[in-house]
Design an enzyme around this catalytic site. Structure first.
Site, PDB file in Angstrom:
ATOM      1  N   CYS A   1      13.142 -44.234  18.298  1.00  0.00           N
ATOM      2  CA  CYS A   1      13.140 -45.357  17.356  1.00  0.00           C
ATOM      3  C   CYS A   1      14.428 -46.170  17.396  1.00  0.00           C
ATOM      4  O   CYS A   1      14.515 -47.229  16.757  1.00  0.00           O
ATOM      5  CB  CYS A   1      12.875 -44.868  15.942  1.00  0.00           C
ATOM      6  SG  CYS A   1      14.277 -44.006  15.190  1.00  0.00           S
TER       7      CYS A   1
ATOM      8  N   GLN B   1      26.319 -19.085   6.663  1.00  0.00           N
ATOM      9  CA  GLN B   1      27.136 -20.234   6.244  1.00  0.00           C
ATOM     10  C   GLN B   1      27.809 -20.898   7.441  1.00  0.00           C
ATOM     11  O   GLN B   1      28.432 -21.940   7.299  1.00  0.00           O
ATOM     12  CB  GLN B   1      28.256 -19.766   5.311  1.00  0.00           C
ATOM     13  CG  GLN B   1      27.815 -19.015   4.090  1.00  0.00           C
ATOM     14  CD  GLN B   1      29.011 -18.426   3.371  1.00  0.00           C
ATOM     15  OE1 GLN B   1      29.764 -19.137   2.706  1.00  0.00           O
ATOM     16  NE2 GLN B   1      29.209 -17.133   3.502  1.00  0.00           N
ATOM     17  N   ASN B   2      27.738 -20.269   8.595  1.00  0.00           N
ATOM     18  CA  ASN B   2      28.507 -20.712   9.758  1.00  0.00           C
ATOM     19  C   ASN B   2      27.851 -21.907  10.455  1.00  0.00           C
ATOM     20  O   ASN B   2      26.630 -21.988  10.538  1.00  0.00           O
ATOM     21  CB  ASN B   2      28.674 -19.563  10.748  1.00  0.00           C
ATOM     22  CG  ASN B   2      29.388 -18.379  10.131  1.00  0.00           C
ATOM     23  OD1 ASN B   2      30.114 -18.535   9.155  1.00  0.00           O
ATOM     24  ND2 ASN B   2      29.176 -17.194  10.667  1.00  0.00           N
TER      25      ASN B   2
ATOM     26  N   CYS C   1      13.167 -41.115  11.891  1.00  0.00           N
ATOM     27  CA  CYS C   1      11.868 -40.646  12.365  1.00  0.00           C
ATOM     28  C   CYS C   1      11.231 -39.749  11.308  1.00  0.00           C
ATOM     29  O   CYS C   1      11.922 -39.089  10.544  1.00  0.00           O
ATOM     30  CB  CYS C   1      12.024 -39.868  13.667  1.00  0.00           C
ATOM     31  SG  CYS C   1      12.405 -40.884  15.115  1.00  0.00           S
TER      32      CYS C   1
ATOM     33  N   ASN D   1      33.260  -6.501   4.087  1.00  0.00           N
ATOM     34  CA  ASN D   1      34.319  -7.510   4.094  1.00  0.00           C
ATOM     35  C   ASN D   1      35.657  -6.814   3.876  1.00  0.00           C
ATOM     36  O   ASN D   1      35.730  -5.815   3.155  1.00  0.00           O
ATOM     37  CB  ASN D   1      34.090  -8.560   3.007  1.00  0.00           C
ATOM     38  CG  ASN D   1      34.754  -9.882   3.331  1.00  0.00           C
ATOM     39  OD1 ASN D   1      34.538 -10.455   4.396  1.00  0.00           O
ATOM     40  ND2 ASN D   1      35.583 -10.382   2.427  1.00  0.00           N
TER      41      ASN D   1
ATOM     42  N   HIS E   1      24.803 -24.565   6.242  1.00  0.00           N
ATOM     43  CA  HIS E   1      25.808 -25.627   6.333  1.00  0.00           C
ATOM     44  C   HIS E   1      25.728 -26.390   7.649  1.00  0.00           C
ATOM     45  O   HIS E   1      26.628 -27.143   7.990  1.00  0.00           O
ATOM     46  CB  HIS E   1      27.209 -25.037   6.134  1.00  0.00           C
ATOM     47  CG  HIS E   1      27.394 -24.433   4.778  1.00  0.00           C
ATOM     48  ND1 HIS E   1      28.300 -23.429   4.498  1.00  0.00           N
ATOM     49  CD2 HIS E   1      26.766 -24.682   3.596  1.00  0.00           C
ATOM     50  CE1 HIS E   1      28.226 -23.101   3.222  1.00  0.00           C
ATOM     51  NE2 HIS E   1      27.296 -23.845   2.658  1.00  0.00           N
TER      52      HIS E   1
ATOM     53  N   CYS F   1      17.690 -37.487  13.997  1.00  0.00           N
ATOM     54  CA  CYS F   1      17.341 -38.854  13.605  1.00  0.00           C
ATOM     55  C   CYS F   1      16.536 -38.760  12.320  1.00  0.00           C
ATOM     56  O   CYS F   1      15.403 -38.270  12.314  1.00  0.00           O
ATOM     57  CB  CYS F   1      16.516 -39.545  14.687  1.00  0.00           C
ATOM     58  SG  CYS F   1      15.952 -41.196  14.188  1.00  0.00           S
TER      59      CYS F   1
ATOM     60  N   GLN G   1      38.248  -8.203   2.398  1.00  0.00           N
ATOM     61  CA  GLN G   1      38.843  -8.669   1.152  1.00  0.00           C
ATOM     62  C   GLN G   1      37.873  -8.532  -0.014  1.00  0.00           C
ATOM     63  O   GLN G   1      36.675  -8.326   0.178  1.00  0.00           O
ATOM     64  CB  GLN G   1      39.272 -10.134   1.291  1.00  0.00           C
ATOM     65  CG  GLN G   1      40.418 -10.367   2.260  1.00  0.00           C
ATOM     66  CD  GLN G   1      40.725 -11.848   2.399  1.00  0.00           C
ATOM     67  OE1 GLN G   1      39.854 -12.658   2.715  1.00  0.00           O
ATOM     68  NE2 GLN G   1      41.963 -12.218   2.160  1.00  0.00           N
TER      69      GLN G   1
END
Length: 405
Positions: free
Chosen positions: A232, A171-172, A202, A301, A191, A199, A303
């Site tokens: 382009c 996700q980083n 193209c 993790n 992400h 571009c 948490q």
């Protein structure tokens, strides 16, 4: 006509009276909630007869306030960081190592927790970006170009070279997986990547890797970087997928690779992710299969995560600590990050002379003797707090929401 006018006036008066009655009712309800709340804060032995009578009279309000307190306590517990003791941590990692050895298709999902050792803040931890914003505290962003791959990044890359890890879904946006030496086809950056601009005019989409954060002028639904495609002339855009957007780029998002990996996985290891975003991507969890035929899930993790109950094993520990123990169990040596071997320098596209001043972010300086692919950065100051970009924009948006609340 007079009767119609009288009827209209009467109707308006009735509406106003009704609205006023609703306002008074809401104020009365708020006052009851405040009164009951004050009484509930007192120990039962210290409540007067009148206060006990108030609780008896407003039992529905008491029940609602008790439900709210339960929800608050539950949320607080979920936000707390829990760390397994040394013996329990070693025992759990030993179990994880056995699963890694037996896995036929081992896939790793990563979140912000694997980059905190590189001084990049996470989001939902006790000192995370969103946690601080929810408390009304000011958070300043900083240039992330000075960060380098952590021990965990290098472990994942090593597990890939040892043919144990088949694919990494991240996700980083910090680009540290790529910089660790992980091949592009083994990586899905769902992400985006802060060092890549493209571009889209193209065909196929043309990619430009830079040695600086390309997102300083971009934000939600505004992805232009103010540079042009050398082929382009089309406007270049960053690759970041903000909340409220849907990423469609083939690279660096590589959704095809992520879904294929999830489909084939028999073991999935989630490292340093709250999973509050990843859980929404059903294709990553094979939820259309019977529970017995889904990949075995292991979570690292500090948490609570919404997938804890589905995990074969939850390890409460820091990513670097867990990965250090894991590599010991697997008897695999982990090379330190070597800037000379950082792929970003060979992938980077040089800026044109007229684009040399098109960025103000810190440059990832090439190793001694290696060509600078981004032109002369000019008299850039040392790393300081900056605004804008995929990280800074999030801070600004959070502050505005807090003020408006």
């Amino acid at each position: 006509m007079a009767e119609e006018a009288d009827s209209g006036v009467s109707s308006r008066a009735e509406r106003k009276a009704l609205e006023k009655a609703k306002i008074l009712q809401r104020e009365s309800e708020r006052e009851v909630f405040r009164l009951v709340g004050r009484v509930l804060k007192k120990p039962e032995a210290e409540r007067s007869e009148e206060e006990a009578a108030v609780l008896q009279l407003h039992r529905d309000t008491v029940e609602e306030l008790c439900r709210r307190e339960v929800r608050r306590n539950l949320l607080k517990r979920k936000q707390e960081e829990v760390c397994d003791d040394a013996d329990e941590l070693k025992s759990k990692v030993r179990e994880l190592a056995a699963a890694v050895k037996q896995a036929k298709h081992f896939v790793v999902y990563t979140g912000a927790g694997i980059s905190t050792a590189a001084s990049i803040p996470d989001y939902r931890g006790p000192n995370g970006v969103w946690t601080q914003l929810q408390k009304g505290r000011t958070v300043s962003s900083s240039d992330l170009s000075k960060a380098k791959p952590t021990f965990t990044h290098m472990c994942i890359r090593t597990l890939y070279t040892e043919m144990l890890v088949k694919h990494v879904v991240s996700q980083n946006c910090d680009g540290l997986h790529l910089r660790s030496g992980l091949p592009r086809d083994a990586l899905s950056e769902l992400h985006g990547n802060m060092f890549i601009e493209v571009c889209t005019s193209c065909s196929p989409v043309r990619e430009y890797v830079r040695l600086f954060d390309v997102t300083e002028r971009t934000s939600l639904h505004r992805h232009g970087t103010d540079r042009k495609c050398i082929h382009c002339g089309g406007e270049l855009k960053d690759t970041i997928v903000h909340f409220g957007e849907r990423g469609t780029l083939e690279q660096p998002l590589n959704w095809k690779g992520a879904t294929e990996a999830a489909k084939n996985a028999d073991v999935i290891l989630c490292l340093g992710s709250s999973l509050k975003v990843l859980k929404k991507y059903a294709c990553l969890w094979c939820m259309n299969r019977p529970a017995s035929k889904r990949p075995k899930l292991y979570i690292v993790n500090l948490q609570w995560t919404p997938k804890d109950d589905l995990a074969v094993l939850k390890i409460n520990g820091k990513c670097d600590d867990v990965m250090s123990l894991l590599m010991e169990e697997l008897n695999i040596q982990v090379p330190a990050y070597d800037r000379v071997k950082d792929p970003i320098f060979s992938l980077a596209t040089p800026l044109r002379p007229e684009e040399v001043d098109s960025y103000t972010r810190d440059l990832i300086s090439p190793p001694a003797g290696q060509e600078d692919c981004s032109g002369d950065p000019g008299d850039q100051a040392e790393a300081t707090a900056v605004q804008g970009g995929w990280f800074g924009r999030g801070y600004g948006k959070g502050r505005k929401k807090k003020k408006a609340a």
